[in-house]
Design a protein around this motif. Structure first.
Motif, PDB file in Angstrom:
ATOM      1  N   PHE A 216       0.828  -1.209   0.000  1.00  0.00           N
ATOM      2  CA  PHE A 216       0.000   0.000   0.000  1.00  0.00           C
ATOM      3  C   PHE A 216       0.861   1.258   0.000  1.00  0.00           C
ATOM      4  CE2 PHE A 216      -1.964   3.396   2.543  1.00  0.00           C
ATOM      5  CZ  PHE A 216      -3.070   3.674   1.753  1.00  0.00           C
ATOM      6  N   PHE A 217       1.778   1.345   0.967  1.00  0.00           N
ATOM      7  CA  PHE A 217       2.596   2.556   1.059  1.00  0.00           C
ATOM      8  C   PHE A 217       3.587   2.655  -0.099  1.00  0.00           C
ATOM      9  CE2 PHE A 217       1.482   1.930   5.648  1.00  0.00           C
ATOM     10  CZ  PHE A 217       0.654   3.032   5.735  1.00  0.00           C
ATOM     11  N   GLY A 218       4.053   1.516  -0.605  1.00  0.00           N
ATOM     12  CA  GLY A 218       4.967   1.527  -1.738  1.00  0.00           C
ATOM     13  C   GLY A 218       4.306   2.075  -2.986  1.00  0.00           C
ATOM     14  N   ILE A 219       3.110   1.565  -3.300  1.00  0.00           N
ATOM     15  CA  ILE A 219       2.381   2.039  -4.482  1.00  0.00           C
ATOM     16  C   ILE A 219       1.977   3.499  -4.304  1.00  0.00           C
ATOM     17  CG2 ILE A 219       0.299   1.741  -5.873  1.00  0.00           C
ATOM     18  CD1 ILE A 219       0.414  -1.254  -5.107  1.00  0.00           C
ATOM     19  N   LEU A 220       1.488   3.825  -3.107  1.00  0.00           N
ATOM     20  CA  LEU A 220       1.015   5.194  -2.841  1.00  0.00           C
ATOM     21  C   LEU A 220       2.143   6.209  -2.995  1.00  0.00           C
ATOM     22  CD1 LEU A 220      -1.490   6.848  -1.764  1.00  0.00           C
ATOM     23  CD2 LEU A 220      -0.394   6.672   0.478  1.00  0.00           C
TER      24      LEU A 220
ATOM     25  N   VAL B  92       1.358  26.466  -8.982  1.00  0.00           N
ATOM     26  CA  VAL B  92       0.338  26.148  -9.977  1.00  0.00           C
ATOM     27  C   VAL B  92      -0.498  27.381 -10.271  1.00  0.00           C
ATOM     28  CG1 VAL B  92       0.205  23.735  -9.299  1.00  0.00           C
ATOM     29  CG2 VAL B  92      -1.330  25.380  -8.225  1.00  0.00           C
ATOM     30  N   THR B  93      -1.008  27.444 -11.511  1.00  0.00           N
ATOM     31  CA  THR B  93      -1.854  28.570 -11.923  1.00  0.00           C
ATOM     32  C   THR B  93      -3.312  28.162 -12.058  1.00  0.00           C
ATOM     33  OG1 THR B  93      -1.343  28.073 -14.245  1.00  0.00           O
ATOM     34  CG2 THR B  93       0.049  29.688 -13.126  1.00  0.00           C
ATOM     35  N   GLU B  94      -3.573  26.873 -12.154  1.00  0.00           N
ATOM     36  CA  GLU B  94      -4.951  26.386 -12.292  1.00  0.00           C
ATOM     37  C   GLU B  94      -5.163  25.213 -11.347  1.00  0.00           C
ATOM     38  OE1 GLU B  94      -7.991  24.555 -15.694  1.00  0.00           O
ATOM     39  OE2 GLU B  94      -5.925  25.094 -16.193  1.00  0.00           O
ATOM     40  N   ALA B  95      -6.170  25.349 -10.458  1.00  0.00           N
ATOM     41  CA  ALA B  95      -6.451  24.289  -9.487  1.00  0.00           C
ATOM     42  C   ALA B  95      -7.041  23.075 -10.182  1.00  0.00           C
ATOM     43  CB  ALA B  95      -7.413  24.797  -8.424  1.00  0.00           C
ATOM     44  N   ILE B  96      -6.509  21.885  -9.849  1.00  0.00           N
ATOM     45  CA  ILE B  96      -7.010  20.644 -10.453  1.00  0.00           C
ATOM     46  C   ILE B  96      -6.719  19.476  -9.525  1.00  0.00           C
ATOM     47  CG2 ILE B  96      -4.871  20.224 -11.719  1.00  0.00           C
ATOM     48  CD1 ILE B  96      -6.569  18.991 -13.944  1.00  0.00           C
ATOM     49  N   THR B  97      -7.641  18.521  -9.494  1.00  0.00           N
ATOM     50  CA  THR B  97      -7.417  17.275  -8.747  1.00  0.00           C
ATOM     51  C   THR B  97      -7.476  16.120  -9.729  1.00  0.00           C
ATOM     52  OG1 THR B  97      -8.429  18.163  -6.736  1.00  0.00           O
ATOM     53  CG2 THR B  97      -8.253  15.759  -6.917  1.00  0.00           C
ATOM     54  N   GLU B  98      -6.318  15.523  -9.971  1.00  0.00           N
ATOM     55  CA  GLU B  98      -6.252  14.363 -10.867  1.00  0.00           C
ATOM     56  C   GLU B  98      -5.745  13.168 -10.070  1.00  0.00           C
ATOM     57  OE1 GLU B  98      -4.683  13.152 -15.305  1.00  0.00           O
ATOM     58  OE2 GLU B  98      -3.458  14.504 -14.094  1.00  0.00           O
ATOM     59  N   VAL B  99      -6.534  12.125 -10.027  1.00  0.00           N
ATOM     60  CA  VAL B  99      -6.164  10.920  -9.296  1.00  0.00           C
ATOM     61  C   VAL B  99      -5.073  10.187 -10.070  1.00  0.00           C
ATOM     62  CG1 VAL B  99      -6.991   8.755  -8.321  1.00  0.00           C
ATOM     63  CG2 VAL B  99      -8.519  10.739  -8.411  1.00  0.00           C
ATOM     64  N   PRO B 100      -3.920   9.883  -9.465  1.00  0.00           N
ATOM     65  CA  PRO B 100      -2.877   9.132 -10.181  1.00  0.00           C
ATOM     66  C   PRO B 100      -3.391   7.755 -10.613  1.00  0.00           C
ATOM     67  CG  PRO B 100      -2.020  10.093  -8.148  1.00  0.00           C
ATOM     68  CD  PRO B 100      -3.506  10.254  -8.105  1.00  0.00           C
ATOM     69  N   ALA B 101      -2.947   7.272 -11.765  1.00  0.00           N
ATOM     70  CA  ALA B 101      -3.374   5.959 -12.253  1.00  0.00           C
ATOM     71  C   ALA B 101      -2.956   4.850 -11.293  1.00  0.00           C
ATOM     72  CB  ALA B 101      -2.803   5.701 -13.643  1.00  0.00           C
ATOM     73  N   THR B 102      -1.805   5.035 -10.621  1.00  0.00           N
ATOM     74  CA  THR B 102      -1.329   4.010  -9.691  1.00  0.00           C
ATOM     75  C   THR B 102      -2.136   3.977  -8.395  1.00  0.00           C
ATOM     76  OG1 THR B 102       0.313   5.606  -8.889  1.00  0.00           O
ATOM     77  CG2 THR B 102       1.051   4.014 -10.557  1.00  0.00           C
ATOM     78  N   TRP B 103      -2.904   5.056  -8.122  1.00  0.00           N
ATOM     79  CA  TRP B 103      -3.642   5.145  -6.860  1.00  0.00           C
ATOM     80  C   TRP B 103      -4.617   3.990  -6.689  1.00  0.00           C
ATOM     81  CZ3 TRP B 103      -8.855   5.671  -5.618  1.00  0.00           C
ATOM     82  CH2 TRP B 103      -9.137   6.029  -4.295  1.00  0.00           C
ATOM     83  N   PHE B 104      -5.239   3.542  -7.773  1.00  0.00           N
ATOM     84  CA  PHE B 104      -6.244   2.483  -7.669  1.00  0.00           C
ATOM     85  C   PHE B 104      -5.632   1.171  -7.175  1.00  0.00           C
ATOM     86  CE2 PHE B 104      -7.833   5.532 -10.736  1.00  0.00           C
ATOM     87  CZ  PHE B 104      -9.126   5.755 -10.274  1.00  0.00           C
ATOM     88  N   SER B 105      -4.374   0.934  -7.515  1.00  0.00           N
ATOM     89  CA  SER B 105      -3.713  -0.291  -7.056  1.00  0.00           C
ATOM     90  C   SER B 105      -3.543  -0.310  -5.546  1.00  0.00           C
ATOM     91  CB  SER B 105      -2.339  -0.436  -7.728  1.00  0.00           C
ATOM     92  OG  SER B 105      -2.474  -0.620  -9.127  1.00  0.00           O
ATOM     93  N   THR B 106      -3.525   0.861  -4.918  1.00  0.00           N
ATOM     94  CA  THR B 106      -3.392   0.900  -3.454  1.00  0.00           C
ATOM     95  C   THR B 106      -4.639   0.355  -2.766  1.00  0.00           C
ATOM     96  OG1 THR B 106      -4.317   3.142  -3.195  1.00  0.00           O
ATOM     97  CG2 THR B 106      -1.951   2.976  -3.624  1.00  0.00           C
ATOM     98  N   LEU B 107      -5.772   0.352  -3.477  1.00  0.00           N
ATOM     99  CA  LEU B 107      -7.018  -0.106  -2.864  1.00  0.00           C
ATOM    100  C   LEU B 107      -6.933  -1.559  -2.456  1.00  0.00           C
ATOM    101  CD1 LEU B 107      -9.605   1.626  -5.227  1.00  0.00           C
ATOM    102  CD2 LEU B 107      -8.929   2.327  -2.923  1.00  0.00           C
ATOM    103  N   ASN B 108      -6.229  -2.370  -3.250  1.00  0.00           N
ATOM    104  CA  ASN B 108      -6.059  -3.777  -2.905  1.00  0.00           C
ATOM    105  C   ASN B 108      -5.407  -3.922  -1.529  1.00  0.00           C
ATOM    106  OD1 ASN B 108      -3.592  -6.124  -3.455  1.00  0.00           O
ATOM    107  ND2 ASN B 108      -5.721  -6.768  -3.372  1.00  0.00           N
ATOM    108  N   SER B 109      -4.326  -3.207  -1.326  1.00  0.00           N
ATOM    109  CA  SER B 109      -3.623  -3.282  -0.047  1.00  0.00           C
ATOM    110  C   SER B 109      -4.442  -2.678   1.085  1.00  0.00           C
ATOM    111  CB  SER B 109      -2.281  -2.558  -0.158  1.00  0.00           C
ATOM    112  OG  SER B 109      -1.526  -3.075  -1.227  1.00  0.00           O
ATOM    113  N   LEU B 110      -5.132  -1.580   0.794  1.00  0.00           N
ATOM    114  CA  LEU B 110      -5.966  -0.939   1.809  1.00  0.00           C
ATOM    115  C   LEU B 110      -7.063  -1.884   2.283  1.00  0.00           C
ATOM    116  CD1 LEU B 110      -6.905   1.611   3.374  1.00  0.00           C
ATOM    117  CD2 LEU B 110      -8.342   2.125   1.389  1.00  0.00           C
TER     118      LEU B 110
END
Length: 601
Positions: free
Chosen positions: A165-169, A425-443
């Motif tokens: 989890f922490f490695g992927i995150l 940054v000049t424009e606020a944005i929240t983009e979920v990293p593609a690797t973030w979903f893999s952390t769900l398995n460990s979580l």
């Protein structure tokens, strides 16, 4: 208490298990941090454009290399198991493996073509020495408490997934958002910490895992009354042929694709040379397996057949489950809407903060419980472990501050931005990293492992076949979710904006399936295999996992071809059907396998 009793380890316990289990817990956690952290980036790095610092490979070539790398990682455990059993002992094998993996991650951080390939080679051999011998130490520690093994392996698996989890995150975040070298390098740092902590705490294991001596070998042989069957020269020759063919094939498969056919070891066999080589190796291996099994006493033979059956099922499980860093990561990167705004952005940032801080707090609490039992005797090891946790907390808090700033929820002065090494940054944005979903398995494993551990220790503990059947059904359910979510993607489409909910459901169901199969599978090997064969048989078990991992790569290689012709949904429905079929087969074989296990639960 008898002279050889392992009850001594239960005098000092943490959460009802020996303190030594949690030394292994944290050592394995840092090793898995490094392994999964790097692995989460590999496919993305290989397929990223040159302008983004990647190699701009096709998905087919990236999946081929990924499948061979992960397959070799598990295949090398047979070599590590042999050296540990016969020459250097479990402990030295773990240390040698950790050193090789530290060097491997450091090499990958340099990011040249030579250093990346060298790093992968070092990681393959490092994992081979490290992985089978951690589980072997647990097996020996619980030798006289078999009823506690399932729970011990499930808790150990919690440590595995805490590291994942922490490695992927963290490695995934640094690799995607900052630079590939930072992600690869961070993985090596924590592998080094894990090695130091294990080495300085090793006396907690008593005599377990020491370098074999003539006296210890004689003692082990005296305790083992099972019939010995040394390999004949013909059998050794067959093993050599199978090994050479298998190794050449697993290396040649990606090499021939990446080089465009310029490198092809089996080219002399024609267009199907690769297939001819691996099929020949598998046929020879199956013949050898049958011949060897017939040489053991009936009870031992039948138990080994049961292990072989579960290993066979494991191949299919991992071939489908390991789409996570492969086709599912591609799905997350290219076909999933990962940009959030408004309330959804706020919701994600809060949830991401909670799933970062809460698991880290739980693991820190486990660390505190271990300190209470071991700090007096292993102060230096505990201080090193503390330092590593301080680093993780620091990086995690920095990541969260950066995300809240990037999304426009906090304002930071130029001086603060410079101090924290955060770009303005000049424009606020929240983009979920593609690797973030893999952390769900460990979580999900961190959250659910204690519940499954209690289930396995209760009177409602299912049979081995039922556990595998349930696991495969859950795997099928997860694949059905992403298949359904992808139904609107037209054949040949290169991008889409599918809802993230489908990936979240995939990882939830796949995690529950994994808890039914992976940790209990290791437990069954330790229960069914004679003591003198334990490390080697763990290696054989990982051979089955290696085949599954390479199978995952083969599935991933075909995602574009299938998606272009039938659509991406068709690809995931295929994996759903395979999972269902294997689950039904497992449950149907329950009466046969139960008889072969001779009362082992």
């Amino acid at each position: 208490m008898s002279e050889n009793s392992t009850d001594q380890f239960f005098k000092s316990t943490v959460l009802g298990h020996p303190a030594g289990l949690f030394v292994l817990f944290f050592t394995e956690m840092w090793e898995r941090f490094s392994f999964y952290g790097m692995r989460s980036l590999l496919i993305l790095f290989l397929t990223a454009s040159f302008t983004d610092g990647g190699w701009e490979w096709t998905r087919e070539n990236a999946s081929a290399l990924f499948g061979s790398y992960v397959g070799l990682v598990y295949l090398s455990t047979m070599l590590g198991g042999y050296f540990a059993d016969k020459i250097i002992g479990f402990r030295w094998a773990v240390v040698v493996g950790a050193v090789l993996m530290t060097l491997g991650h450091a090499s990958m951080a340099i990011e040249t073509q030579f250093s990346i390939y060298l790093g992968l080679v070092l990681l393959v051999f490092g994992n081979g020495f490290f992985k089978p011998n951690m589980t072997s130490i647990i097996s020996e520690m619980y030798k006289d408490r078999p009823e506690k093994k399932d729970g011990a392996y499930t808790l150990f698996y919690m440590g595995v997934n805490a590291g994942a989890f922490f490695g992927i995150l963290l490695c995934g975040y640094l690799g995607e958002k900052v630079g590939w070298s930072y992600g690869f390098g961070l993985a090596g740092i924590f592998m080094f910490f894990g090695m130091l902590q294990f080495w300085l705490s090793q006396n907690i294991f008593g005599d377990i895992g020491l370098k074999p001596t003539a006296e210890s070998k004689a003692k082990s042989e005296a305790l083992d009354t099972d019939k010995r069957n040394p390999f004949t020269k013909i059998e050794l020759a067959v093993i050599l042929i199978c090994s050479v063919l298998g190794l050449l094939w697993i290396i040649n498969d990606p090499a021939s694709k990446i080089s465009g056919g310029t490198v092809n070891i089996f080219g002399f066999l024609g267009d199907n040379g690769n297939n001819i080589a691996i099929v020949s190796a598998l046929i020879l291996f199956l013949i050898l397996l049958v011949v060897r099994l017939m040489k053991y006493s009936q009870i031992t033979r039948e138990k080994l057949i049961a292990v072989t059956f579960f290993a066979f099922l494991t191949i299919f499980f991992w071939a489908i489950f390991e789409q996570s860093p492969n086709s599912l990561t591609i799905f997350a990167n290219d076909y999933t809407n990962r940009v959030l705004d408004g309330n959804w952005s706020t919701f994600f940032l809060i949830i991401n903060s909670l799933i970062t801080v809460v698991p880290l707090a739980i693991i820190t609490w486990v660390l505190y419980l271990l300190f209470k039992q071991t700090f007096k005797n292993y102060a230096v090891a505990n201080l090193i472990l503390s330092a590593s946790f301080i680093m993780v907390w620091t990086i995690a808090i920095w990541m969260l501050i950066k995300d809240f700033y990037t999304a426009g929820f906090v304002t930071l002065s130029d001086a603060t931005l410079e101090a924290l090494k955060i770009d303005k940054v000049t424009e606020a944005i929240t983009e979920v990293p593609a690797t973030w979903f893999s952390t769900l398995n460990s979580l999900f494993i961190i959250s659910l492992a204690p519940l499954f551990s209690k289930w396995w220790e209760s009177k409602y503990n299912p049979s081995a076949n039922m556990k595998y059947g349930i696991g495969m059904f859950l795997l099928a359910l997860g694949m059905a979710c992403v298949a359904f979510g992808a139904m609107g993607i037209a054949p040949g489409a290169k991008t889409a904006s599918v809802s993230m909910i489908w990936l979240i459901l995939v990882y939830l169901f796949h995690t529950m399936g994994e808890l039914c199969i992976s940790p209990v599978g290791l437990s069954y090997v330790s229960k069914l295999v004679p003591a003198r064969m334990i490390a080697f048989m763990f290696g054989v078990w990982y051979l089955a996992v290696a085949i599954g991992m390479k199978g995952a790569g083969k599935f991933g290689e075909n995602i574009d071809a299938i998606a272009n012709e039938h659509g991406l949904s068709y690809f995931f429905w295929m994996l759903t059907i395979i999972s269902l079929a294997v689950g039904i087969f497992s449950i149907a074989m329950t009466p046969v396998i139960k008889k072969l296990m001779h009362g082992v639960r």
